[in-house]
Design a protein around this motif. Structure first.
Motif, PDB file in Angstrom:
ATOM      1  N   ALA A   1      54.262  54.456  -0.026  1.00 44.51           N
ATOM      2  CA  ALA A   1      55.195  53.685   0.780  1.00 44.51           C
ATOM      3  C   ALA A   1      54.528  52.407   1.275  1.00 44.51           C
ATOM      4  CB  ALA A   1      55.682  54.521   1.961  1.00 44.51           C
TER       5      ALA A   1
ATOM      6  N   ASP B   1      54.926  47.720   1.683  1.00 38.25           N
ATOM      7  CA  ASP B   1      55.464  46.475   1.146  1.00 38.25           C
ATOM      8  C   ASP B   1      54.730  46.086  -0.137  1.00 38.25           C
ATOM      9  OD1 ASP B   1      57.151  46.409   3.274  1.00 38.25           O
ATOM     10  OD2 ASP B   1      56.150  44.756   4.323  1.00 38.25           O
TER      11      ASP B   1
ATOM     12  N   HIS C   1      60.109  46.578  -0.166  1.00 39.35           N
ATOM     13  CA  HIS C   1      59.613  47.667   0.686  1.00 39.35           C
ATOM     14  C   HIS C   1      60.052  49.002   0.087  1.00 39.35           C
ATOM     15  CE1 HIS C   1      58.183  49.665   4.297  1.00 39.35           C
ATOM     16  NE2 HIS C   1      59.297  50.384   4.277  1.00 39.35           N
TER      17      HIS C   1
ATOM     18  N   ASP D   1      60.248  53.035   0.887  1.00 40.38           N
ATOM     19  CA  ASP D   1      60.194  54.169   1.814  1.00 40.38           C
ATOM     20  C   ASP D   1      60.234  55.461   1.009  1.00 40.38           C
ATOM     21  OD1 ASP D   1      60.003  53.160   4.408  1.00 40.38           O
ATOM     22  OD2 ASP D   1      62.146  52.682   4.445  1.00 40.38           O
TER      23      ASP D   1
ATOM     24  N   ASP E   1      61.085  59.561   1.548  1.00 42.09           N
ATOM     25  CA  ASP E   1      61.618  60.566   2.460  1.00 42.09           C
ATOM     26  C   ASP E   1      61.783  61.890   1.730  1.00 42.09           C
ATOM     27  OD1 ASP E   1      61.829  58.866   4.643  1.00 42.09           O
ATOM     28  OD2 ASP E   1      63.808  58.155   4.007  1.00 42.09           O
TER      29      ASP E   1
ATOM     30  N   GLN F   1      67.767  53.907  -4.605  1.00 41.97           N
ATOM     31  CA  GLN F   1      67.221  55.247  -4.409  1.00 41.97           C
ATOM     32  C   GLN F   1      66.734  55.829  -5.735  1.00 41.97           C
ATOM     33  OE1 GLN F   1      69.956  57.797  -2.381  1.00 41.97           O
ATOM     34  NE2 GLN F   1      69.678  56.767  -0.405  1.00 41.97           N
TER      35      GLN F   1
ATOM     36  N   TYR G   1      61.019  59.739  -6.330  1.00 38.31           N
ATOM     37  CA  TYR G   1      59.668  59.191  -6.241  1.00 38.31           C
ATOM     38  C   TYR G   1      58.685  59.998  -7.099  1.00 38.31           C
ATOM     39  CZ  TYR G   1      55.208  57.641  -4.370  1.00 38.31           C
ATOM     40  OH  TYR G   1      53.931  57.155  -4.261  1.00 38.31           O
TER      41      TYR G   1
ATOM     42  N   GLY H   1      62.659  57.999  -2.987  1.00 37.33           N
ATOM     43  CA  GLY H   1      62.142  56.671  -2.674  1.00 37.33           C
ATOM     44  C   GLY H   1      63.303  55.699  -2.483  1.00 37.33           C
ATOM     45  N   ARG H   2      63.264  54.925  -1.388  1.00 37.38           N
ATOM     46  CA  ARG H   2      64.302  53.924  -1.135  1.00 37.38           C
ATOM     47  C   ARG H   2      63.667  52.544  -1.219  1.00 37.38           C
ATOM     48  NH1 ARG H   2      66.275  57.529   2.918  1.00 37.38           N
ATOM     49  NH2 ARG H   2      65.302  56.297   4.561  1.00 37.38           N
TER      50      ARG H   2
ATOM     51  N   THR I   1      64.017  48.521  -0.841  1.00 41.59           N
ATOM     52  CA  THR I   1      64.798  47.462  -0.198  1.00 41.59           C
ATOM     53  C   THR I   1      64.046  46.145  -0.297  1.00 41.59           C
ATOM     54  OG1 THR I   1      63.826  48.028   1.944  1.00 41.59           O
ATOM     55  CG2 THR I   1      65.963  49.009   1.427  1.00 41.59           C
TER      56      THR I   1
END
Length: 457
Positions: free
Chosen positions: A339, A341, A350, A352, A354, A365, A368, A443-444, A446
């Motif tokens: 995770a 930048d 970026h 993320d 979860d 999405q 990951y 993994g998101r 953005t």
């Protein structure tokens, strides 16, 4: 009287305002010294605040003495003085441009820096009728259109030219009458510079044919400037329906553009390039004609310069600034490492991570855990492909099918494993990393810096 003539000229073209603060560019030569002397006399009429500025280009040893001379002349007229310097020789080497070009660019940059620092409203420079004639001849030799033949205007943005209505002969006569002792830049006689060749060789020959040619050229520019103003109004009216800004790009609609007369087409293209780049573009005749021809080409054809790229799409030509196109080399490839930048130069991504969120999949999405080791964020490269619904397809063909304009394709961030594309910004992930029933970590992705347009046009 010189003072009365210049005062009338300033009033005619509204060059001076009551109580304003001016930067006076002064090199110590006859022209700029007369400019300083006249403005000092007009100071009471307009309640002017004058700041005298000398720009040191570090080209001549004599400039050090000129600084002291201009400072003394400013003090005689109770004007504050400032000198600003720039290493022009070093910049010439770095930029690979001519001394004349770099010196002019840096001179105006520093004058505007002084203007902003002093809270001034305008910069007064000492161009006169002979300078105007030289400028017009210079533009004529380069094959200029009407805009170039207009020469210099009495006011251009924050630059004012109070002496533009008088000749060099009148200026030298004033110098003698007032007992001024200006300094002479020895490089002004160096005819290796085109401007000086026009001044000392070409213009005297023209004056043998027509002794009043300098004044006549000045009158011509006055006529053409008024006509140019009217034409620009017509161009802007037409551009409202033909030239559109979408994001950072300029769209020129094909059908209404081709319906315009050729003269208007050329003007619209110059207007579009200036709108895109935020400054007047020195487009050659070849540039303009190549752009015009692009409207008749098939979709996907391109034409580009250092500043911009033009791409023919289905019903338009899109202009994109070259600086908006990310570099497509190894420096723009960033390995995925958890995770955080990821900086791709023009944009920043970026990621993320979860725990299981659900099976619904949005554009950003991914699963990951299915990202292969060695995968990277980057931009497109030759040979990129994707696996989609059981078959393999080149990235180029896929983007064409999605009707993504060619100008935008290199701007889309990708997630890749070697040459295989796993995800494209603005679209759902491809099956290799799509969310499955057994997904445990989502993994998101953005965008947190820069802008990307993945829309179809």
């Amino acid at each position: 009287m010189m003072k009365e003539r210049i005062l009338a000229y300033c009033r005619q073209f509204h060059l001076l305002e009551q109580g304003e603060r001016l930067i006076v560019a002064c090199s110590g030569g006859p022209d700029s010294l007369v400019l300083l002397d006249i403005l000092a006399q007009l100071r009471e009429i307009y309640a002017l605040q004058l700041m005298v500025v000398y720009i040191h280009h570090h080209l001549r040893a004599a400039a050090d003495e000129e600084v002291r001379f201009v400072q003394a002349e400013a003090a005689k007229r109770q004007c504050p003085f400032m000198t600003l310097g720039v290493d022009v020789p070093a910049l010439v080497k770095a930029r690979k441009q001519s001394v004349e070009t770099v010196a002019r660019q840096e001179r105006y940059r520093l004058l505007r820096e002084a203007k902003d620092r002093q809270g001034a409203t305008a910069i007064a420079v000492a161009h006169h009728q002979h300078d105007q004639a030289e400028t017009v001849l210079h533009h004529l030799l380069r094959g200029s259109g009407l805009t170039g033949l207009c020469g210099m205007a009495p006011r251009t943005g924050d630059i004012i030219r109070p002496l533009l209505g008088v000749s060099r002969t009148e200026i030298m006569q004033y110098v003698q009458e007032q007992g001024l002792q200006p300094r002479e830049d020895e490089t002004n006689r160096d005819t290796t510079y085109l401007r000086n060749r026009l001044r000392w060789d070409v213009l005297p020959l023209l004056q043998q044919i027509n002794p009043a040619c300098v004044t006549d050229i000045s009158h011509m520019t006055t006529i053409l400037q008024a006509e140019e103003t009217w034409i620009q109004t017509m161009v802007q009216t037409s551009a409202r329906h033909i030239v559109q800004r979408q994001g950072e790009d300029i769209y020129i609609k094909q059908p209404p553009f081709l319906a315009c007369p050729v003269a208007l087409q050329r003007r619209l293209l110059r207007y579009a390039c200036e709108t895109l780049c935020g400054e007047r573009q020195g487009l050659s005749f070849t540039h303009v004609e190549t752009l015009r021809a692009l409207f008749q080409k098939e979709t996907g054809k391109q034409f580009f310069t250092r500043q911009w790229r033009a791409v023919r799409t289905y019903d338009a030509v899109i202009l994109t600034r070259q600086s908006n196109t990310p570099l497509r080399d190894d420096t723009a490839s960033v390995p995925i490492d958890g995770a955080g930048d990821y900086d791709l130069g023009m944009v920043r991504i970026h990621l993320d991570i979860d725990r299981l969120y659900g099976n619904a999949c949005t554009d950003g999405q991914i699963d990951y855990a299915r990202i292969p080791d060695g995968a990277v964020f980057r931009y497109r490269k030759p040979g990129d492909y994707l696996c989609y619904h059981g078959y393999t397809k080149t990235l180029k063909k896929w983007l064409q099918e999605k009707k993504i304009p060619a100008a935008r394709r290199g701007q889309l961030p990708l997630l890749c494993n070697g040459s295989q594309v796993l995800w494209i910004y603005g679209f759902p992930p491809f099956p290799a990393i799509a969310i499955q029933h057994d997904t445990t970590h989502i993994g998101r992705i953005t965008l947190v810096g820069g802008t990307v347009d993945a829309s179809r046009h």
